[in-house]
Design a protein around this motif. Structure first.
Motif, mmCIF file in Angstrom:
data_model
loop_
_atom_site.group_PDB
_atom_site.id
_atom_site.type_symbol
_atom_site.label_atom_id
_atom_site.label_comp_id
_atom_site.label_asym_id
_atom_site.label_seq_id
_atom_site.Cartn_x
_atom_site.Cartn_y
_atom_site.Cartn_z
ATOM 1 N N LYS A 109 1.042 -1.232 -0.017
ATOM 2 C CA LYS A 109 -0.116 0.115 0.220
ATOM 3 C C LYS A 109 1.062 1.211 0.126
ATOM 4 C CE LYS A 109 -3.759 -1.751 2.975
ATOM 5 N NZ LYS A 109 -4.709 -1.473 3.496
ATOM 6 N N ASP B 212 0.286 -1.077 -7.337
ATOM 7 C CA ASP B 212 -1.487 -1.621 -6.568
ATOM 8 C C ASP B 212 -1.544 -3.014 -7.549
ATOM 9 O OD1 ASP B 212 -1.937 0.540 -5.609
ATOM 10 O OD2 ASP B 212 -1.972 1.379 -7.054
ATOM 11 N N ARG C 276 -2.202 -10.540 -5.559
ATOM 12 C CA ARG C 276 -2.295 -9.600 -4.521
ATOM 13 C C ARG C 276 -0.326 -10.229 -3.971
ATOM 14 N NH1 ARG C 276 -5.665 -12.396 -0.624
ATOM 15 N NH2 ARG C 276 -6.796 -13.531 -2.908
ATOM 16 N N TRP D 116 2.757 -8.397 -5.476
ATOM 17 C CA TRP D 116 2.422 -6.855 -4.955
ATOM 18 C C TRP D 116 3.326 -6.446 -3.966
ATOM 19 C CZ3 TRP D 116 -2.449 -4.600 -2.079
ATOM 20 C CH2 TRP D 116 -2.981 -3.733 -1.820
#
Length: 177
Positions: A6, A53, A62, A65
């Motif tokens: 993030k 992202d 994911r 990432w």
């Protein structure tokens, strides 16, 4: 949800970063590195930071990432400051020396071990029982240090061998009479 992924990666001062599709390029005072990001991850340069992202919510996207974000952070740190790993040699008669570009290790074998570092890696021997591996690519620096350590890893009875600086060796008790 990746907590690391993030956070955008800030581009340090003195480093120029460029995102061209899936290729992230960083140039700094120590050199230049490239990283090809997985297709499941979207990378963009905005406001002096690189944002990472996932393209979709698949498990593969994911999982790539956070790793992609960390790899990008490592190349930015590498071209600015570089990385180094320190190794220590313990044991009677065990020593290291530089012979030209190659590292000569006396590790109790019948012959000395000669190690030629790959390009981009600098090996220095400040003391005969200390080795410093440095370079701009964190993965290669760690790999070279692991290869040197592998020649004679630390053994658990006397602690002889090559170990990372700060590594603790779990000692075993010897034979009892």
């Amino acid at each position: 949800m990746s907590r690391i992924g993030k956070k955008p990666v800030p581009v340090p001062q003195g480093v120029t970063a460029n995102v061209d599709g899936q290729v992230v390029t960083a140039k700094g005072p120590k050199g230049e590195l490239k990283f090809v990001v997985n297709d499941d991850v979207l990378v963009k340069l905005e406001d002096g930071a690189i944002a990472v992202d996932p393209r979709n919510e698949s498990k593969m996207a994911r999982s790539k990432w956070g790793m992609s974000r960390t790899q990008i952070a490592n190349i930015l740190t590498g071209v600015k400051d570089g990385f180094e790993k320190r190794l220590e040699i313990n044991g009677v008669g065990y020593r290291a020396a530089m012979q030209g570009k190659n590292l000569q290790l006396s590790l109790g074998f019948s012959h000395d071990v000669s190690y030629e570092p790959p390009t981009g890696i600098t090996i220095t021997v400040p003391k005969p029982t200390e080795i410093v591996v440095s370079g701009i690519d964190k993965q290669v620096v760690g790999q070279v240090a692991a290869e040197i350590r592998k020649y004679r890893g630390p053994e658990p009875y006397k602690g002889k061998g090559v170990k990372y600086a700060g590594e603790t060796i779990v000692r075993k008790e010897g034979k009892k009479k």
